[in-house]
Scaffold this motif. Structure first.
Motif, PDB file in Angstrom:
ATOM      1  N   UNK A  41      47.501  89.124  27.044  1.00  0.00           N
ATOM      2  CA  UNK A  41      48.217  87.970  27.581  1.00  0.00           C
ATOM      3  C   UNK A  41      48.992  87.323  26.429  1.00  0.00           C
ATOM      4  N   UNK A  42      50.320  87.285  26.512  1.00  0.00           N
ATOM      5  CA  UNK A  42      51.100  86.718  25.398  1.00  0.00           C
ATOM      6  C   UNK A  42      50.727  85.259  25.142  1.00  0.00           C
ATOM      7  N   UNK A  43      50.722  84.889  23.877  1.00  0.00           N
ATOM      8  CA  UNK A  43      50.482  83.492  23.523  1.00  0.00           C
ATOM      9  C   UNK A  43      51.607  82.623  24.082  1.00  0.00           C
ATOM     10  N   UNK A  44      51.229  81.476  24.622  1.00  0.00           N
ATOM     11  CA  UNK A  44      52.220  80.532  25.130  1.00  0.00           C
ATOM     12  C   UNK A  44      51.802  79.120  24.762  1.00  0.00           C
ATOM     13  N   UNK A  45      52.774  78.244  24.757  1.00  0.00           N
ATOM     14  CA  UNK A  45      52.490  76.824  24.610  1.00  0.00           C
ATOM     15  C   UNK A  45      52.137  76.311  26.000  1.00  0.00           C
TER      16      UNK A  45
END
Length: 293
Positions: A95-99
Motif C-alpha cells: 500500500x503506497x504511503x500517503x498523507x
C-alpha cells in the motif's frame, strides 16, 4: 502496510473475517465484488428492519497487515483451511504511503446550507459570502452537514431566522443542529444523545464555535421547548413520538428528519394523536417533517 485481497462467497465471509482478525490484520473490509456492474447488490440496515447480511454473493475481502511477512503468512494459513473452500486470493500488494490526514481533509469541502450560511471545516477558508457559519470537522459523531437530513434541518433554522425559544436537539450527534440554532440567536439549548461520545463531541464543537449549550444524556431533556429537533431515523422517531411531542411548548415547533419519502404517511399516523406532521422539505429521497402546536 500490505494489502491481502480475497474473493469470497457470501457464506464464507464471517469465517474468513474472523480468521483474518485472529491473524492480527490491522483492518478487514468487505466490498461487493460486483460493484459498478449489473450484478451489484444493495445491502441496507435500519432499526426495525432485518439487519444487512455479512456480505454479498461475491465479496471482495481486503485485509491490511503491517508487514509483507505477516500478510504472506496469513495467506498461507488461510489457503489450507476447510472454511476457505470456494474462496481465492486476488493478490497481495504494497500500500503506497500517503498523507492520510491531507487525503481525509480533501474529502470535506465547505457545505452550503443557504447562500449566507455554511458549514466549514477548520482547515478551509470561509467562503466570502458566508455571513454565518459553523466550524466543524469530521469526528466520531454523526452530523457534518454533508447528509441531506442535516442540511434540511439547518435550512429550516436559517429560513426561520430566530424566535426559537428554548431548544432541544434530541439525538444530537455532533451537536450541529444545536449549534446552528445558537448561531441564529437561540440561547437556552439542551443537546442530548444516548452515546457519551456524541455528548462529548457536542461539547467540544460548541466550544470551538463559541456558543453556549448544555449537552448530556437523554434524561437531561426536561420541560417544554419552543423548538424540538430530532434527526434520527423513522423507526426510533415513531417510538419517540409521545416523548418528543410532550416536550413541545404551546406555539412551539417540532422538526423531524432521518425520514425517507416513502415513510411520510407512517410518521404522520404515528404522530397524529399529538401533532399534525407535514412535509416541509425534500432532498435526494429524504424529507423534513414539521409540526406546530
Amino acid at each position: 502496510m500490505f494489502e491481502l485481497s480475497l474473493l469470497c462467497p457470501e457464506e464464507r465471509i464471517e469465517a474468513v473475517g474472523e480468521a483474518l482478525e485472529a491473524l492480527d490484520a490491522l483492518s478487514v473490509s468487505v466490498e461487493d465484488a460486483d460493484a459498478q456492474t449489473d450484478a451489484e447488490q444493495a445491502l441496507f440496515g435500519e432499526p426495525g428492519m432485518p439487519p444487512p447480511k455479512d456480505g454479498w454473493q461475491r465479496s471482495r475481502v481486503v485485509a491490511l497487515f503491517p508487514t509483507q511477512e505477516a500478510a504472506g503468512e496469513a495467506r498461507a494459513l488461510l489457503e489450507v483451511q476447510d472454511f476457505f473452500a470456494g474462496c481465492r486470493v486476488l493478490g497481495l500488494s504494497d500500500v503506497p504511503d500517503q498523507d492520510w490526514v491531507r487525503l481525509t481533509q480533501s474529502q470535506f469541502a465547505p457545505v452550503e446550507i443557504t447562500p449566507e450560511f455554511w458549514i466549514v471545516p477548520t482547515w478551509h477558508e470561509l467562503p466570502p459570502q458566508a455571513t454565518r457559519h459553523i466550524r466543524l470537522d469530521p469526528g466520531l459523531a454523526f452530523g457534518t452537514g454533508t447528509h441531506p437530513t442535516t442540511r434540511m434541518c439547518l435550512r429550516w433554522t436559517a429560513r426561520r431566522g430566530g424566535g426559537f425559544g428554548r431548544v432541544l436537539d434530541y439525538g444530537c450527534g455532533s451537536g450541529i443542529l444545536a449549534i446552528g440554532a445558537a448561531k441564529f440567536g437561540a440561547v437556552d439549548i439542551d443537546a442530548v444523545d444516548i452515546d457519551p461520545a456524541a455528548v462529548e463531541s457536542t461539547r467540544l464543537n460548541a466550544e470551538a464555535n463559541g456558543v453556549a449549550l448544555k449537552a448530556g444524556l437523554p434524561d437531561a431533556a426536561q420541560g417544554l421547548y419552543g423548538t424540538v429537533f430530532a434527526n434520527i431515523l423513522a423507526t426510533p422517531l415513531k417510538v419517540l413520538a409521545p416523548l418528543l411531542c410532550a416536550h413541545v411548548d404551546a406555539g412551539g415547533h417540532l422538526v423531524l428528519a432521518g425520514i425517507l419519502e416513502r415513510q411520510a404517511a407512517e410518521l404522520q399516523e404515528a404522530y397524529a394523536p399529538w401533532l399534525p406532521l407535514q412535509v416541509s422539505d425534500a432532498e435526494d429521497g429524504w424529507i423534513l417533517m414539521t409540526a406546530s402546536r
